[in-house]
Design a protein around this motif. Structure first.
Motif, PDB file in Angstrom:
ATOM      1  N   LEU A 239      32.291  14.648 -51.473  1.00 19.95           N
ATOM      2  CA  LEU A 239      31.576  14.300 -50.246  1.00 19.95           C
ATOM      3  C   LEU A 239      30.732  12.565 -50.550  1.00 19.95           C
ATOM      4  CD1 LEU A 239      29.561  17.305 -49.057  1.00 19.95           C
ATOM      5  CD2 LEU A 239      31.531  16.096 -47.929  1.00 19.95           C
ATOM      6  N   CYS A 240      30.479  12.679 -51.916  1.00 18.57           N
ATOM      7  CA  CYS A 240      29.857  11.377 -52.412  1.00 18.57           C
ATOM      8  C   CYS A 240      30.957  10.289 -52.426  1.00 18.57           C
ATOM      9  CB  CYS A 240      29.531  11.255 -53.479  1.00 18.57           C
ATOM     10  SG  CYS A 240      28.569   9.862 -54.281  1.00 18.57           S
ATOM     11  N   LEU A 241      32.148  10.497 -52.883  1.00 19.33           N
ATOM     12  CA  LEU A 241      33.252   9.695 -52.748  1.00 19.33           C
ATOM     13  C   LEU A 241      33.887   9.292 -51.299  1.00 19.33           C
ATOM     14  CD1 LEU A 241      35.380  11.195 -55.727  1.00 19.33           C
ATOM     15  CD2 LEU A 241      34.454   8.953 -55.783  1.00 19.33           C
ATOM     16  N   ALA A 242      33.722  10.244 -50.516  1.00 23.14           N
ATOM     17  CA  ALA A 242      34.049  10.108 -49.137  1.00 23.14           C
ATOM     18  C   ALA A 242      33.260   9.047 -48.656  1.00 23.14           C
ATOM     19  CB  ALA A 242      33.898  11.335 -48.227  1.00 23.14           C
ATOM     20  N   ASP A 243      31.996   8.952 -48.960  1.00 24.44           N
ATOM     21  CA  ASP A 243      30.913   7.927 -48.535  1.00 24.44           C
ATOM     22  C   ASP A 243      31.307   6.711 -48.928  1.00 24.44           C
ATOM     23  OD1 ASP A 243      29.688   9.876 -46.891  1.00 24.44           O
ATOM     24  OD2 ASP A 243      28.146  10.151 -48.265  1.00 24.44           O
ATOM     25  N   ARG A 244      31.493   6.597 -50.373  1.00 25.69           N
ATOM     26  CA  ARG A 244      31.796   5.401 -51.162  1.00 25.69           C
ATOM     27  C   ARG A 244      33.090   4.770 -50.852  1.00 25.69           C
ATOM     28  NH1 ARG A 244      28.672   4.001 -55.691  1.00 25.69           N
ATOM     29  NH2 ARG A 244      26.575   4.398 -55.295  1.00 25.69           N
ATOM     30  N   LEU A 245      34.053   5.408 -50.573  1.00 26.36           N
ATOM     31  CA  LEU A 245      35.625   4.955 -50.277  1.00 26.36           C
ATOM     32  C   LEU A 245      35.851   5.131 -48.871  1.00 26.36           C
ATOM     33  CD1 LEU A 245      36.945   6.434 -53.476  1.00 26.36           C
ATOM     34  CD2 LEU A 245      36.127   4.407 -53.214  1.00 26.36           C
ATOM     35  N   GLU A 248      38.691   9.650 -45.123  1.00 24.76           N
ATOM     36  CA  GLU A 248      38.886  10.450 -44.060  1.00 24.76           C
ATOM     37  C   GLU A 248      39.090  11.740 -44.396  1.00 24.76           C
ATOM     38  OE1 GLU A 248      41.560   8.617 -41.485  1.00 24.76           O
ATOM     39  OE2 GLU A 248      40.385   6.699 -41.044  1.00 24.76           O
ATOM     40  N   GLY A 249      38.250  12.719 -43.602  1.00 26.50           N
ATOM     41  CA  GLY A 249      38.593  14.312 -43.778  1.00 26.50           C
ATOM     42  C   GLY A 249      39.646  14.582 -42.664  1.00 26.50           C
ATOM     43  N   PRO A 250      39.445  15.797 -42.336  1.00 32.05           N
ATOM     44  CA  PRO A 250      38.270  16.585 -42.234  1.00 32.05           C
ATOM     45  C   PRO A 250      38.257  17.459 -43.429  1.00 32.05           C
ATOM     46  CG  PRO A 250      39.657  17.892 -40.793  1.00 32.05           C
ATOM     47  CD  PRO A 250      40.440  16.449 -41.254  1.00 32.05           C
ATOM     48  N   LEU A 251      39.143  17.561 -44.112  1.00 29.51           N
ATOM     49  CA  LEU A 251      38.982  18.442 -45.603  1.00 29.51           C
ATOM     50  C   LEU A 251      39.154  17.511 -46.870  1.00 29.51           C
ATOM     51  CD1 LEU A 251      38.619  21.374 -46.745  1.00 29.51           C
ATOM     52  CD2 LEU A 251      41.152  21.673 -46.420  1.00 29.51           C
ATOM     53  N   LEU A 252      38.484  17.513 -47.565  1.00 28.49           N
ATOM     54  CA  LEU A 252      38.783  16.907 -49.003  1.00 28.49           C
ATOM     55  C   LEU A 252      38.816  18.111 -49.980  1.00 28.49           C
ATOM     56  CD1 LEU A 252      36.279  13.835 -48.607  1.00 28.49           C
ATOM     57  CD2 LEU A 252      38.846  13.925 -48.329  1.00 28.49           C
ATOM     58  N   ARG A 253      39.547  17.834 -50.923  1.00 27.43           N
ATOM     59  CA  ARG A 253      39.898  18.690 -52.069  1.00 27.43           C
ATOM     60  C   ARG A 253      39.391  17.775 -53.480  1.00 27.43           C
ATOM     61  NH1 ARG A 253      41.710  23.959 -51.224  1.00 27.43           N
ATOM     62  NH2 ARG A 253      42.475  24.158 -49.034  1.00 27.43           N
ATOM     63  N   ALA A 254      38.681  18.346 -54.398  1.00 28.94           N
ATOM     64  CA  ALA A 254      38.218  17.743 -55.704  1.00 28.94           C
ATOM     65  C   ALA A 254      39.526  17.604 -56.178  1.00 28.94           C
ATOM     66  CB  ALA A 254      37.285  18.340 -56.076  1.00 28.94           C
ATOM     67  N   ALA A 255      40.478  18.437 -56.241  1.00 30.88           N
ATOM     68  CA  ALA A 255      41.588  18.533 -56.977  1.00 30.88           C
ATOM     69  C   ALA A 255      42.391  17.518 -56.782  1.00 30.88           C
ATOM     70  CB  ALA A 255      42.429  19.998 -56.909  1.00 30.88           C
ATOM     71  N   ASP A 256      42.476  16.819 -55.621  1.00 30.83           N
ATOM     72  CA  ASP A 256      43.224  15.741 -55.248  1.00 30.83           C
ATOM     73  C   ASP A 256      42.495  14.256 -55.341  1.00 30.83           C
ATOM     74  OD1 ASP A 256      45.197  17.220 -54.122  1.00 30.83           O
ATOM     75  OD2 ASP A 256      44.057  17.374 -52.180  1.00 30.83           O
ATOM     76  N   LEU A 257      41.137  14.336 -56.049  1.00 25.24           N
ATOM     77  CA  LEU A 257      40.428  13.112 -56.357  1.00 25.24           C
ATOM     78  C   LEU A 257      40.318  13.062 -57.823  1.00 25.24           C
ATOM     79  CD1 LEU A 257      37.972  13.893 -53.122  1.00 25.24           C
ATOM     80  CD2 LEU A 257      40.072  12.164 -53.207  1.00 25.24           C
ATOM     81  N   LEU A 258      40.856  13.599 -58.626  1.00 20.61           N
ATOM     82  CA  LEU A 258      40.360  13.645 -60.035  1.00 20.61           C
ATOM     83  C   LEU A 258      40.441  12.315 -60.833  1.00 20.61           C
ATOM     84  CD1 LEU A 258      42.036  16.998 -61.430  1.00 20.61           C
ATOM     85  CD2 LEU A 258      39.665  16.343 -60.577  1.00 20.61           C
ATOM     86  N   VAL A 259      41.347  11.367 -60.047  1.00 19.89           N
ATOM     87  CA  VAL A 259      41.299   9.881 -60.690  1.00 19.89           C
ATOM     88  C   VAL A 259      39.998   9.299 -60.385  1.00 19.89           C
ATOM     89  CG1 VAL A 259      42.072   8.870 -58.499  1.00 19.89           C
ATOM     90  CG2 VAL A 259      42.650   7.717 -60.650  1.00 19.89           C
ATOM     91  N   PHE A 260      39.322   9.508 -59.522  1.00 17.22           N
ATOM     92  CA  PHE A 260      38.106   8.701 -59.210  1.00 17.22           C
ATOM     93  C   PHE A 260      37.063   9.213 -60.347  1.00 17.22           C
ATOM     94  CE2 PHE A 260      40.091   9.015 -55.130  1.00 17.22           C
ATOM     95  CZ  PHE A 260      40.444   7.572 -55.187  1.00 17.22           C
ATOM     96  N   PRO A 261      36.585  10.390 -60.529  1.00 16.62           N
ATOM     97  CA  PRO A 261      35.754  10.617 -61.750  1.00 16.62           C
ATOM     98  C   PRO A 261      36.241  10.194 -62.989  1.00 16.62           C
ATOM     99  CG  PRO A 261      35.986  12.639 -60.545  1.00 16.62           C
ATOM    100  CD  PRO A 261      36.994  11.646 -59.964  1.00 16.62           C
TER     101      PRO A 261
END
Length: 361
Positions: A239-245, A248-261
């Motif tokens: 959710l924090c990444l959605a705000d920073r970057l 767009e949702g409506p559904l975000l999966r942490a497994a798809d965003l591992l590059v950002f951490p």
């Protein structure tokens, strides 16, 4: 006395029939002492664990029996009905008064458990024991989904109660800090947002309630009660990444965003990359912001100049000029694949670090 299939002891009807018969004979109203007795009996019945519906049913049956099947004038019937209503109301008031502290205590204990579970606090053994008592499998894996809506969620709200009824397979559903949290066994919620499973169903229903700005983020499955906290942290991070970057949702999966951490793991190195590669943009007309917005739109459009220009409200010629200006200032050509990777990584880093709005060391 039997009501709703449950035997109700006569002690909880003590004085009730006698009072109604006197009302029928004299037309008097129930005395304050009699109503106080009904309240006390209601408290005792609640403490004994009898259901309120069965107790009320027993009172209604006793009221019918009080007249003994006799034909009585309408005014007498009205007086008895009114007295019965007052007595039952007093009984229910006492019943609810006895339950209120227990309900508050249970709500406080549940909130404490949810906080400990999601934040990974407390003794692990005790936490596992409490989790097992609430339907979780301490030795299994669980996944957490977090829904954010335009209006904050609250425990006990009609929205949350309705979701609890509809998601009877969800292990845990709770409101926390205005968001709605769903915890379920990981094997029950896998699949995409439109597939089967508790989490998919939760995401679909939560999006329907959340309004236009609603968003649902799902963490990865992790084992044990400590894994619930890890999955919850991942969902919040999404959710924090959605705000920073601006994701767009409506559904975000942490497994798809591992590059950002991964990018933010070494914040100093990321800041160095941003300043080294993009720092020269500050010399452009209007500072770094317009050129950084150009890079963001260009990369988000798949490096298609016409689409990026449309998103920015520019002509293709104006966009091309900006890209050339970026090349001139940074020595990195956005249209050249090797240089593009460096620019795109630095652009993501700038968005993650909120540069140039937040100064970097």
């Amino acid at each position: 006395m039997t009501a709703a299939g449950r035997e109700i002891p006569e002690e909880y009807l003590t004085g009730y029939v006698t009072m109604l018969r006197e009302v029928a004979a004299t037309g008097r109203r129930p005395a304050r002492e009699e109503l106080d007795d009904r309240r006390e009996l209601g408290e005792r019945a609640a403490g004994a664990g009898y259901g309120l519906g069965a107790l009320v049913g027993a009172h209604l049956a006793a009221a019918r029996a009080a007249l003994g099947g006799r034909s009585v004038p309408a005014p007498v019937t009205a007086a008895v009905d009114h007295a019965s209503e007052q007595a039952v109301d007093a009984f229910a008031e006492g019943y609810e008064r006895a339950w209120r502290p227990a309900v508050r205590q249970e709500e406080a204990a549940r909130r404490e458990f949810v906080d400990d579970l999601l934040l990974g606090r407390g003794d692990p053994g005790r936490l596992a024991e409490r989790a097992a008592g609430r339907g979780l499998r301490p030795d299994g894996s669980h996944t957490v989904a977090v829904a954010r809506a335009t209006a904050p969620y609250t425990d006990g709200s009609p929205q949350v109660r309705r979701l609890e009824r509809e998601l009877d397979g969800a292990v845990l559903l709770a409101a926390k800090e205005g968001r709605l949290v769903c915890v379920t066994a990981s094997g029950e919620g896998e699949g995409d947002g439109d597939g089967d499973g508790v989490l998919a169903d939760f995401a679909r229903r939560a999006r329907a309630l959340s309004g236009p700005d609603g968003l649902v983020a799902v963490g990865r499955p992790h084992p044990g009660t400590a894994g619930v906290a890890a999955s919850y942290e991942e969902a919040l991070g999404a959710l924090c990444l959605a705000d920073r970057l601006g994701l767009e949702g409506p559904l975000l999966r942490a497994a798809d965003l591992l590059v950002f951490p991964l990018l933010t793991r070494d914040r100093a190195a990321l800041a160095d990359l941003v300043l080294t590669v993009l720092g020269p943009l500050r010399a452009g007309r209007g500072g770094a912001v317009p050129l950084l917005e150009t890079l963001t739109a260009y990369f988000d459009a798949g490096c298609v100049a016409a689409e990026a220009a449309r998103r920015l409200g520019l002509s293709v010629r104006a966009l091309t000029y900006r890209l050339e200006r970026i090349h001139s200032l940074t020595s990195h050509d956005p249209t050249d694949p090797p240089a593009r990777y460096t620019l795109q990584t630095a652009t993501l880093g700038a968005r993650l670090l909120n540069w140039p709005a937040d100064p970097l060391p």
